[in-house]
Write a protein that holds these residues in place. Structure first.
Motif, PDB file in Angstrom:
ATOM      1  N   LYS A 181      42.723  41.320  -0.679  1.00  0.00           N
ATOM      2  CA  LYS A 181      41.519  41.551  -1.490  1.00  0.00           C
ATOM      3  C   LYS A 181      41.878  41.693  -2.970  1.00  0.00           C
ATOM      4  CE  LYS A 181      37.505  44.486  -2.068  1.00  0.00           C
ATOM      5  NZ  LYS A 181      36.753  45.639  -1.631  1.00  0.00           N
ATOM      6  N   LYS A 182      42.897  42.485  -3.272  1.00  0.00           N
ATOM      7  CA  LYS A 182      43.304  42.665  -4.669  1.00  0.00           C
ATOM      8  C   LYS A 182      43.855  41.369  -5.248  1.00  0.00           C
ATOM      9  CE  LYS A 182      44.064  47.601  -4.826  1.00  0.00           C
ATOM     10  NZ  LYS A 182      44.242  48.363  -6.040  1.00  0.00           N
ATOM     11  N   MET A 183      44.641  40.651  -4.460  1.00  0.00           N
ATOM     12  CA  MET A 183      45.191  39.376  -4.885  1.00  0.00           C
ATOM     13  C   MET A 183      44.060  38.392  -5.200  1.00  0.00           C
ATOM     14  SD  MET A 183      47.921  37.249  -2.588  1.00  0.00           S
ATOM     15  CE  MET A 183      46.734  36.536  -1.468  1.00  0.00           C
ATOM     16  N   GLY A 184      43.042  38.373  -4.350  1.00  0.00           N
ATOM     17  CA  GLY A 184      41.884  37.518  -4.587  1.00  0.00           C
ATOM     18  C   GLY A 184      41.115  37.910  -5.833  1.00  0.00           C
ATOM     19  N   ALA A 218      50.127  42.760  -6.072  1.00  0.00           N
ATOM     20  CA  ALA A 218      48.859  42.032  -6.032  1.00  0.00           C
ATOM     21  C   ALA A 218      48.680  41.167  -7.275  1.00  0.00           C
ATOM     22  CB  ALA A 218      47.696  43.006  -5.882  1.00  0.00           C
ATOM     23  N   VAL A 219      49.095  41.670  -8.431  1.00  0.00           N
ATOM     24  CA  VAL A 219      49.021  40.894  -9.672  1.00  0.00           C
ATOM     25  C   VAL A 219      49.902  39.647  -9.548  1.00  0.00           C
ATOM     26  CG1 VAL A 219      49.643  40.876 -12.125  1.00  0.00           C
ATOM     27  CG2 VAL A 219      48.369  42.803 -11.174  1.00  0.00           C
ATOM     28  N   CYS A 220      51.145  39.839  -9.125  1.00  0.00           N
ATOM     29  CA  CYS A 220      52.086  38.714  -8.997  1.00  0.00           C
ATOM     30  C   CYS A 220      51.532  37.636  -8.079  1.00  0.00           C
ATOM     31  CB  CYS A 220      53.419  39.195  -8.452  1.00  0.00           C
ATOM     32  SG  CYS A 220      54.317  40.293  -9.544  1.00  0.00           S
ATOM     33  N   TYR A 221      51.101  38.050  -6.883  1.00  0.00           N
ATOM     34  CA  TYR A 221      50.634  37.074  -5.902  1.00  0.00           C
ATOM     35  C   TYR A 221      49.286  36.481  -6.286  1.00  0.00           C
ATOM     36  CZ  TYR A 221      54.520  38.998  -3.292  1.00  0.00           C
ATOM     37  OH  TYR A 221      55.770  39.422  -2.916  1.00  0.00           O
ATOM     38  N   GLY A 222      48.455  37.237  -6.991  1.00  0.00           N
ATOM     39  CA  GLY A 222      47.191  36.698  -7.481  1.00  0.00           C
ATOM     40  C   GLY A 222      47.397  35.616  -8.518  1.00  0.00           C
TER      41      GLY A 222
END
Length: 128
Positions: free
Chosen positions: A39-42, A71-75
């Motif tokens: 959810k955060k990644m999205g 989450a920032v990195c993967y987003g």
């Protein structure tokens, strides 16, 4: 099928669907399940798009030892952008030099480096 999954963000999304309550990341400040991380990644991916960051553009982010940083990195990767992580105690002038050298579309940092490149915080990316 997991054999067709190629990227870390794809793995996270796969596990968010199949094992949503399983812990994905842990740090000193807590943990995130696969569902929470997805959810955060999205949210990050969506926010980057809203800010005009398109696939192939560069995003510089100041690293931290938090689950939210994952989450920032993967987003960023999910958005197709190029991620340039920098050390969390980087001086503002060095951050500005790096952002200029990589033609950054955005800097994600705890405070504005005031270098003329668009800036936001990780927390604001989660609020979009």
């Amino acid at each position: 099928m997991i054999d067709t999954v190629k990227t870390i963000p794809q793995h996270i999304l796969y596990h968010a669907c199949h094992t949503p309550d399983k812990v994905a990341v842990i740090s000193d400040n807590g943990s995130l399940t696969y569902a929470q991380l997805a959810k955060k990644m999205g949210s990050v991916c969506h926010a980057l798009g809203q800010m005009g960051v398109t696939a192939g553009r560069t995003v510089v982010s100041v690293a931290s030892h938090s689950c939210d940083y994952a989450a920032v990195c993967y987003g960023i990767h999910l958005a197709g952008a190029v991620h340039v992580p920098v050390e969390n105690r980087i001086p503002a002038n060095r951050l500005a030099e790096i952002a200029e050298a990589v033609d950054a579309a955005l800097i994600i940092a705890p405070s504005d480096p005031e270098c003329g490149v668009r800036y936001t915080t990780a927390e604001l990316l989660f609020d979009v």
